[in-house]
Design a protein around this motif. Structure first.
Motif, PDB file in Angstrom:
ATOM      1  N   UNK A 124       0.837  -1.209   0.000  1.00 30.09           N
ATOM      2  CA  UNK A 124       0.000   0.000   0.000  1.00 30.09           C
ATOM      3  C   UNK A 124       0.862   1.244   0.000  1.00 30.09           C
ATOM      4  N   UNK A 125       0.523   2.202  -0.885  1.00 34.46           N
ATOM      5  CA  UNK A 125       1.322   3.408  -0.970  1.00 34.46           C
ATOM      6  C   UNK A 125       0.422   4.608  -1.213  1.00 34.46           C
ATOM      7  N   UNK A 126       0.753   5.717  -0.541  1.00 31.39           N
ATOM      8  CA  UNK A 126       0.001   6.961  -0.709  1.00 31.39           C
ATOM      9  C   UNK A 126       0.187   7.501  -2.121  1.00 31.39           C
TER      10      UNK A 126
ATOM     11  N   UNK B 224      -7.771  21.358  -1.027  1.00 32.89           N
ATOM     12  CA  UNK B 224      -6.457  21.768  -1.521  1.00 32.89           C
ATOM     13  C   UNK B 224      -5.510  20.578  -1.535  1.00 32.89           C
ATOM     14  N   UNK B 225      -4.814  20.389  -2.649  1.00 32.75           N
ATOM     15  CA  UNK B 225      -3.872  19.289  -2.764  1.00 32.75           C
ATOM     16  C   UNK B 225      -2.681  19.532  -1.851  1.00 32.75           C
ATOM     17  N   UNK B 226      -2.421  18.576  -0.930  1.00 34.61           N
ATOM     18  CA  UNK B 226      -1.304  18.739   0.006  1.00 34.61           C
ATOM     19  C   UNK B 226      -0.253  17.645  -0.122  1.00 34.61           C
ATOM     20  N   UNK B 227      -0.627  16.527  -0.700  1.00 35.95           N
ATOM     21  CA  UNK B 227       0.344  15.455  -0.950  1.00 35.95           C
ATOM     22  C   UNK B 227       0.173  15.007  -2.385  1.00 35.95           C
ATOM     23  N   UNK B 228       1.295  14.958  -3.090  1.00 29.56           N
ATOM     24  CA  UNK B 228       1.281  14.483  -4.459  1.00 29.56           C
ATOM     25  C   UNK B 228       2.561  13.679  -4.645  1.00 29.56           C
ATOM     26  N   UNK B 229       2.445  12.381  -4.388  1.00 27.35           N
ATOM     27  CA  UNK B 229       3.627  11.529  -4.497  1.00 27.35           C
ATOM     28  C   UNK B 229       4.001  11.358  -5.964  1.00 27.35           C
ATOM     29  N   UNK B 230       5.050  10.605  -6.193  1.00 23.29           N
ATOM     30  CA  UNK B 230       5.509  10.404  -7.569  1.00 23.29           C
ATOM     31  C   UNK B 230       4.532   9.493  -8.297  1.00 23.29           C
ATOM     32  N   UNK B 231       3.557  10.136  -8.937  1.00 25.41           N
ATOM     33  CA  UNK B 231       2.507   9.407  -9.636  1.00 25.41           C
ATOM     34  C   UNK B 231       2.456   9.948 -11.062  1.00 25.41           C
TER      35      UNK B 231
ATOM     36  N   UNK C 137      -6.411  13.737  -9.427  1.00 24.48           N
ATOM     37  CA  UNK C 137      -7.438  13.769  -8.390  1.00 24.48           C
ATOM     38  C   UNK C 137      -8.231  15.062  -8.490  1.00 24.48           C
ATOM     39  N   UNK C 138      -9.475  14.999  -8.013  1.00 20.53           N
ATOM     40  CA  UNK C 138     -10.303  16.205  -7.958  1.00 20.53           C
ATOM     41  C   UNK C 138     -11.164  16.149  -6.713  1.00 20.53           C
ATOM     42  N   UNK C 139     -11.196  17.261  -6.001  1.00 21.54           N
ATOM     43  CA  UNK C 139     -11.991  17.318  -4.778  1.00 21.54           C
ATOM     44  C   UNK C 139     -13.003  18.446  -4.918  1.00 21.54           C
TER      45      UNK C 139
ATOM     46  N   UNK D 157     -10.879  10.235  -8.405  1.00 20.19           N
ATOM     47  CA  UNK D 157      -9.608   9.941  -9.071  1.00 20.19           C
ATOM     48  C   UNK D 157      -9.890   9.616 -10.521  1.00 20.19           C
ATOM     49  N   UNK D 158      -9.341  10.430 -11.420  1.00 16.94           N
ATOM     50  CA  UNK D 158      -9.518  10.200 -12.842  1.00 16.94           C
ATOM     51  C   UNK D 158      -8.202   9.679 -13.416  1.00 16.94           C
ATOM     52  N   UNK D 159      -8.292   8.642 -14.221  1.00 19.13           N
ATOM     53  CA  UNK D 159      -7.089   8.047 -14.812  1.00 19.13           C
ATOM     54  C   UNK D 159      -7.235   8.049 -16.330  1.00 19.13           C
ATOM     55  N   UNK D 160      -6.298   8.698 -16.993  1.00 18.13           N
ATOM     56  CA  UNK D 160      -6.293   8.751 -18.458  1.00 18.13           C
ATOM     57  C   UNK D 160      -5.398   7.660 -19.039  1.00 18.13           C
ATOM     58  N   UNK D 161      -5.732   7.250 -20.251  1.00 21.18           N
ATOM     59  CA  UNK D 161      -4.868   6.337 -21.008  1.00 21.18           C
ATOM     60  C   UNK D 161      -4.377   5.168 -20.140  1.00 21.18           C
TER      61      UNK D 161
END
Lengths: 109, 114
Positions: free
Chosen positions: B43-45, B53-60, B66-68, B76-80
């Motif tokens: 499991x990974x954040x 407000x976006x406060x964590x954005x790991x290497x993704x 993401x949208x809040x 969570x929207x994932x393209x392609x």
């Protein structure tokens, strides 16, 4: 970067034996530590949360200890039952949860 | 009276498609998270939002967005989509100003990309 390690990776015991699950972490600047249980194909169930200022927390047959200075936590499960079979995850909270890889427990009837 | 809910529970799709996963919490929390559990069960954040407000954005990969829309929802929207995106995605929430910072998890969304 916080690294969380859980030992052992797997454990098989006969019913009635006590379980000892270990968790270690590299950065002691944490808010708290949570222990979770995950059954196969299921979500996470929170078992215990220990605040950084606490030494231990108990719930029924479960007891978790925390030694922040040495970066260690231990989950004890007394008098194990087959229903305790699951994967147990340790997660350290330093504004986000960093998880260990888990200990998969099998309790044999 | 589910605390943290996710939809859908299962999602099977083909490579190259775009898909979304939704998360809602009714705990009154101000912080929400997305975690990914890969095929090895690790499991990974991925992301965290506090008060929208976006406060964590790991290497993704930036294919993940993401949208809040409000404090109670984090999508969570994932393209392609790629084969490697196959995983279980967990949403969680907490109250950042509480003394415990305890996180509560949703049931997970199992994404399979074929």
């Amino acid at each position: 970067k916080q690294e969380v390690t859980q030992i052992p990776a797997a454990l098989s015991v006969p019913e009635g034996e006590n379980l000892v699950l270990n968790c270690s972490f590299t950065d002691s600047a944490i808010y708290n530590l949570q222990w979770f249980r995950q059954d196969p194909g299921k979500g996470l169930t929170s078992l215990l949360l220990i605040q950084s200022s606490q030494r231990e927390q108990t719930s029924g047959r479960l007891n978790a200890s925390l030694d922040k200075s040495s970066g260690r936590s231990t989950l004890y499960i007394a008098a194990s039952q087959p229903g305790d079979s699951a994967t147990y995850l340790c997660a350290v909270n330093d504004y986000k949860l960093s998880f260990g890889a888990g200990t998969t427990v099998t309790v044999r009837a | 009276d589910t605390a943290v809910s996710q939809t859908p529970k299962y999602l099977v799709t083909q490579m190259g498609n775009d898909k979304s996963i939704k998360c809602e919490q009714n705990l009154g929390h101000d912080t929400m998270y997305w975690y990914k559990q890969d095929s090895k069960k690790f499991l990974k954040i991925m992301f965290s939002y506090n008060n929208k407000e976006l406060i964590i954005n790991e290497t993704v990969p930036n294919r993940f967005s993401p949208k809040s829309p409000d404090k109670a929802h984090l999508n969570l929207h994932i393209n392609s989509l790629e084969l490697g995106d196959s995983a279980v995605y967990f949403c969680a929430s907490s109250h950042r100003d509480s003394s415990s910072y305890e996180q509560y998890f949703g049931p997970g969304t199992r994404l399979t990309v074929t």
